[in-house]
Design an enzyme around this catalytic site. Structure first.
Site, short mmCIF file in Angstrom:
data_model
loop_
_atom_site.label_atom_id
_atom_site.label_comp_id
_atom_site.label_asym_id
_atom_site.label_seq_id
_atom_site.Cartn_x
_atom_site.Cartn_y
_atom_site.Cartn_z
CG ASP A 155 -1.62 -0.29 -1.41
OD1 ASP A 155 -1.81 0.92 -1.21
OD2 ASP A 155 -1.15 -1.06 -0.54
CG HIS A 161 -0.06 -5.92 -0.49
ND1 HIS A 161 -0.65 -5.58 -1.67
CD2 HIS A 161 0.07 -4.77 0.22
CE1 HIS A 161 -0.87 -4.27 -1.69
NE2 HIS A 161 -0.43 -3.75 -0.55
CB SER A 181 1.40 -6.71 -4.07
OG SER A 181 0.38 -7.58 -3.70
#
Lengths: 192, 275
Positions: free
Chosen positions: A134, A41, A14
């Protein structure tokens, strides 16, 4: 660590992920013998330029994953914005617009969990920098299914939440927490 | 996780056919359902839904993906407005099919678009789905207030001519869309997996539904759309969906490649059979 029978690599990242991937992907040679599937992401609702960005920086083929596409070696696949990317047991991609996971769609957990079921012990999962948890549960699933789980050393990550979350969840093994350079060397060492 | 027996028994008892859905996503949703419905195993889940129809419809909430937003992918709606509706305007009356309408976000978006283009009064919109709870939601036209900001941004980007708030009445936590939008919408229970075509249409919009189906079921569904569409009728798909690799590839032209809008070709050619 069993890295002699790896058939696919999945990577999640991310915040800081583009920079981290720029240190990894350009080092892999044309025709690299494994497929590399990446969830990074990105804001949904706009076109992703990730594949264009990396196309010019690496010798491997780079593309956005399409539904029902057969996963091929030598290719880097990015999850399309706004869709979860899953891997089926017949090694094809599926897409889904199910709800976000950890506020993200695509979600790293969704990719990693489905990849773990499809590839089992033949999977290498790598979780890089990020400010979201995540991916941690997904990396744990890869480990549970006998695959190899690697984490970027949080001290070297732009954002440490993601690798820290994974580290606290995984069964600790040697050579599990690595710098980006060590990750590159490991990828280059993987046997055909 | 082997879903085969569960899906087979559901088909036999309830005639809902999930046997040709993409497996990885179904397994994920079955795992969620097991957790939320307090079942320790798939067998337990299977027993529960076979004994109790209410439990089956609970499971259906997991099996059918009901995540959508109004004017999702605004450029799609902008393209409909600028490129496709000018052609549809030449028809004296219109029939539009929103297949897999879920909780109605897309069909309300289209109704608003049709209203602004002066077409709603001569259009019948068929909104179909397999999930009766989703259809009931769709018919109510009530959406969470928390989602409206996103819907409004999308509406504006899609070339909206007014303010989205002109079309709804807000309460504390939700908005209710104006009933005038619904008067030409027919909501009905229809399965792309098991039912047949019910009407000739000029436009079918089916977005992010086919990604959940395997190739066989995708071909069946393209067949339904092909049969339903009039000559030169339009088919709108999701941004990662295409008719191009299906059995019906030769029966459609790509009308707007960026927006995944296809047009049925005029001459009724032979259906491409690869197998």
């Amino acid at each position: 660590m069993k890295t002699d029978q790896i058939n696919a690599v999945v990577i999640g990242a991310s915040a800081g992920g583009i920079e981290a991937l720029q240190q990894i992907l350009p080092r892999l040679p044309k025709g690299y013998h494994l497929p590399i599937v990446i969830v990074l992401h990105i804001p949904s609702g706009q076109r992703s330029y990730l594949s264009e960005l990396f196309l010019t920086k690496t010798d491997m083929l780079v593309k956005e994953a399409d539904e029902k596409e057969v996963i091929k070696s030598g290719t880097i696949y990015f999850a399309p914005p706004g869709y979860h990317l899953l891997i089926e047991r017949d090694f094809t991609f599926s897409l889904s617009t199910e709800e976000s996971v950890h506020y993200s769609r695509p979600s790293i957990d969704v990719l990693f969990e489905s990849a773990a079921e499809a590839f089992g012990t033949h999977l290498l999962g790598i979780l890089l920098t990020g400010a979201s948890p995540d991916g941690a549960a997904g990396l744990k699933r890869i480990q549970d299914r006998g695959g190899v789980a690697l984490i970027q050393n949080p001290d070297t990550a732009l954002a440490r939440v993601m690798p820290e979350a994974a580290r606290s969840l995984l069964l600790p093994l040697s050579e599990q927490v690595l710098s980006l350079e060590e990750i590159v060397l490991l990828l280059l060492r993987l046997k055909r | 996780m082997e879903l085969g027996p569960l899906l087979e028994s559901i088909y036999l008892q309830y005639h809902y056919d999930f046997r040709h859905y993409s497996k990885a996503s179904m397994e994920r949703r079955a795992a969620q359902a097991m957790f939320r419905m307090n079942c320790k195993s798939l067998i337990e889940l299977q027993e529960k839904v076979l004994l109790n129809a209410e439990a089956f419809f609970d499971l259906l909430q997991f099996f059918t993906v009901s995540v959508s937003e109004m004017f999702r992918d605004p450029s799609y709606y902008l393209a409909l407005r600028e490129k496709m509706f000018p052609i549809l305007k030449t028809y004296p009356s219109l029939k539009i099919w929103v297949a897999g309408c879920s909780t109605g976000e897309e069909v309300y978006s289209l109704a608003i678009l049709l209203q602004e283009e002066g077409l709603l009064d001569r259009t019948i919109l068929y909104a179909t789905d397999i999930n009766p709870r989703s259809l009931a939601e769709a018919e109510r036209g009530v959406f969470a207030l928390g989602d409206v900001q996103k819907f409004t941004q999308n509406y504006q980007k899609s070339g909206g001519k007014h303010s989205l708030s002109d079309y709804y009445i807000a309460s504390i936590d939700s908005v209710k869309f104006d009933r005038s939008l619904v008067k030409n919408i027919t909501f009905s229970d229809h399965s792309l997996a098991t039912d047949s075509v019910f009407s000739e249409t000029q436009f079918v919009s089916c977005r992010n539904v086919l990604i959940y189906f395997d190739r066989d079921l995708q071909n069946r569904v393209f067949g339904l759309f092909h049969e339903s569409l009039c000559r030169k009728g339009f088919l709108g798909l999701g941004t990662k969906e295409t008719v191009e690799f299906s059995k019906y590839a030769n029966d459609f032209n790509v009308f707007l490649p960026e927006e995944h809008i296809f047009q049925k070709i005029e001459k009724r050619g032979g259906v491409k059979r690869e197998d």
